[in-house]
Write a protein that holds these residues in place. Sequence first.
Motif, PDB file in Angstrom:
ATOM      1  N   UNK B  13       0.817  -1.199   0.136  1.00 16.35           N
ATOM      2  CA  UNK B  13       0.270   0.027  -0.165  1.00 16.35           C
ATOM      3  C   UNK B  13       0.924   1.139  -0.070  1.00 16.35           C
ATOM      4  N   UNK B  58     -10.611   7.205   5.262  1.00 16.68           N
ATOM      5  CA  UNK B  58      -9.355   7.557   4.268  1.00 16.68           C
ATOM      6  C   UNK B  58      -8.123   7.546   4.703  1.00 16.68           C
ATOM      7  N   UNK B  59      -7.909   7.031   5.851  1.00 18.89           N
ATOM      8  CA  UNK B  59      -6.356   6.738   6.220  1.00 18.89           C
ATOM      9  C   UNK B  59      -5.839   5.782   5.599  1.00 18.89           C
ATOM     10  N   UNK B  60      -6.681   4.753   5.122  1.00 18.01           N
ATOM     11  CA  UNK B  60      -6.164   3.525   4.413  1.00 18.01           C
ATOM     12  C   UNK B  60      -7.374   2.964   3.327  1.00 18.01           C
ATOM     13  N   UNK B  61      -6.881   2.973   2.257  1.00 12.31           N
ATOM     14  CA  UNK B  61      -7.726   2.299   1.160  1.00 12.31           C
ATOM     15  C   UNK B  61      -8.043   0.880   1.335  1.00 12.31           C
ATOM     16  N   UNK B  62      -7.138   0.083   2.013  1.00 13.83           N
ATOM     17  CA  UNK B  62      -7.292  -1.299   2.136  1.00 13.83           C
ATOM     18  C   UNK B  62      -7.863  -1.564   3.753  1.00 13.83           C
ATOM     19  N   UNK B 144     -15.046   0.511  -0.949  1.00 16.37           N
ATOM     20  CA  UNK B 144     -14.665   1.072   0.477  1.00 16.37           C
ATOM     21  C   UNK B 144     -15.057   2.280   0.836  1.00 16.37           C
ATOM     22  N   UNK B 145     -14.803   2.704   1.955  1.00 10.62           N
ATOM     23  CA  UNK B 145     -14.964   4.205   2.449  1.00 10.62           C
ATOM     24  C   UNK B 145     -16.618   4.316   2.858  1.00 10.62           C
ATOM     25  N   UNK B 417       0.877   4.055   3.285  1.00  6.45           N
ATOM     26  CA  UNK B 417      -0.011   5.058   3.390  1.00  6.45           C
ATOM     27  C   UNK B 417      -0.698   5.323   4.645  1.00  6.45           C
TER      28      UNK B 417
END
Lengths: 289, 421
Positions: B13, B58-62, B144-145, B417
Amino acid sequence: MRLLWLSALSCNGNVHSLLNYPQYEQWQKGFEWLYHPLLPSLHTFEEVEDGVKGCDVLIVDGTLEQNLLKHRRPFSELLERYATEAKHILTVGTCATFGGIFAKGEAGRTGVHFCGEARRGEYEWFWQKSISLPGCPVQPEALAGTLSLLAAGEPIPLDELRRPKYYYAYTVHDGCTRNEYFEYKIDEHRFGTLEGCMFYEHGCQGTYTHGSCNKILWNGLNSKTRNGQPCMGCTEPDFPKEGLWSTPKHMGIPVRMPLGVPRRAYLTLAGIAKAFRIERFYKPLMEEE
Amino acid sequence: MARTRLELIEKIEGEAEVLYEYEGERISFAQIRFLNSRHIEKILQGREPLDALVINPRVCGICGHAHLIATVRALEDCFERVPLSQKAEAVREMTLSLELIQNHFKWFYLTVLPLLGLEAPIQRALEPSRLAGEMIALMAGQYPHNSYAIPGGITGEITPVDLLEFRARLERLKLLFRQSLIDVDLEAFVRCERIEEMLSKEGDLPRAMRHILKRGWERVGQSLDHFIVFGGGGLFTEGKSIGTRLQESINLRYLKEEALEGNAAKRVSYRGRYYETGPLARAMVLKTPLIREAHRRYKDSLFSRILARICEVPRLLRYLETLCDGLDLSEASYTDPGPFPASAQGTGIVEAARGSLIHRVTIEEGRISRYQIVTPTQWNLGNGTRENPCPAQKALMGLQRNDPAELVFKAFDVCSVCTTK
Ligand code: SF4
Ligand code: SF4
């Protein structure tokens, strides 16, 4: 068609969103990754830094920052090099398009062509071949579909922010299962229920947010508003606003009107709609006889 | 003088850099660098508390969902008491578990297999992770999100129809696990304690593990042998394990964060010691039979690390089934907890795919005045000193020319990320 994906300051959400595209395996047969941040690609990132040939479409995601260094080279250098060669440039996600959330982290952070609503001008020379695909993250259908249309040589009508109309002419409100509650101005909404519209109390921005979230459903199945979350307006230049869970009001009326609706007309309409008082909207749907 | 080499680590990532120092053909030290930060902690300052539910995924996409659940737990901790139905709690556990599953599949097929030089068809990563995404979307609107977990419960209502769709996909996920990773009965596999039994099965997992044995890499990548798990409840138990000594209570008081010059990632320690967090740590604290056996034979090597991550999948699948069975749809999804306290502090902990994730929030005058996030990456990939290295550094130290350094490093499931300061 050969694609090259460059990420600036990103959470990788757009990368993962594309992987959820239901037709991914079929779709990818028409494309080749010169570079992708996760998937097998023809080149390593260091080769991309040194310069590789054959980029048809440059995909940019993430927020730009002055002097952003990826590894050995400034991000701006990579962006300029591949933008010169590419036939099309896609700014994918709200960060690359308008700056997005991370632009709030430090002064000088922007999208490629925009800083919020303002045009930046720095990359004016490739404005004509750019397409904006905002969203936090982008809807996979919008990204995969736009690329397929480009590959087929189809003309793509764009709005003034260069968003493809096929995906961004709709509002998120269009197709929301809570629409009837909006129409009849029923202003109570409780979380954890199937009914109620979040425009009046809980900050829903669906009526003035451009996007296909309720037309092309997320993960083929659902959307925030159907689930009972207010639309946060993540495809728009001003995302993220402050106080996302409540509706700013003036004299009891939401400050921001649905797209294209004058305030006065809204008030008239609201008066009439409210006069109906349709009983079935005041009970939980599952208990309606 | 020691020879050094700077290497870019990509297809994680984001990207990371490792500066290797060599003595002859041996890696004598390694420094890990994450170059950029998005400043999420700063972005949150001054905002209304609930905004964190939108910003933090949104700190991390996964791992965005883990950040959402950590956020909602931190916010709920600010209230004196939050009425939370069992249903809401169970649904949160479901979506959280699914995020772990999609992560494990992607990591194994997109990261590990290519480094082993084995065939890695991407659809074996994509189909299950897409299914997991659909199952999250059924409960949470999108993936996500999304921001579907809010203080007091969840935003949506779940009907029996949603549950049907969910269960149908769960069956498909179970089938995919058997068809691609390892062809075993899930129930039995969770209790399996013999490495040979695992190795004798069909599937990409035993194939990968046999390959590691064949190359003689099974003891490669040993690290500190200190494990920590902060997130208890649900499927995991909190605790720490040093070697095989277990201690079950953990106190956040002993957690220390340090900012580092020229590095976007902070480093964290517990009582002055560095720990590994993640699937291997969870398995050690839970005393998962097969992983204990791997650890007894090969210590905390890349063999144990890879096996531990994949062995979480059947446990998670069974957990999802139990959660579905126990779900009482007549309970409320959401109970209004009342107005947000004007001043308060709260902590939220979850076990994310890569390990323990800790969020701490301080509210003053109705606004966020301080927000701190400790991510698993900070535990595993921090930068210590030569004398006192962090887990991934230690695992790299001593590797010889023919050892798979990149695999050793990536076995920690590197993420760059999630630098948040
Ligand atoms: S909840 Fe939002 S999107 Fe749905 S009807 Fe109301 S305003 Fe429109
Ligand atoms: S519903 Fe609104 S906030 Fe959610 S993804 Fe769509 S545009 Fe973004």
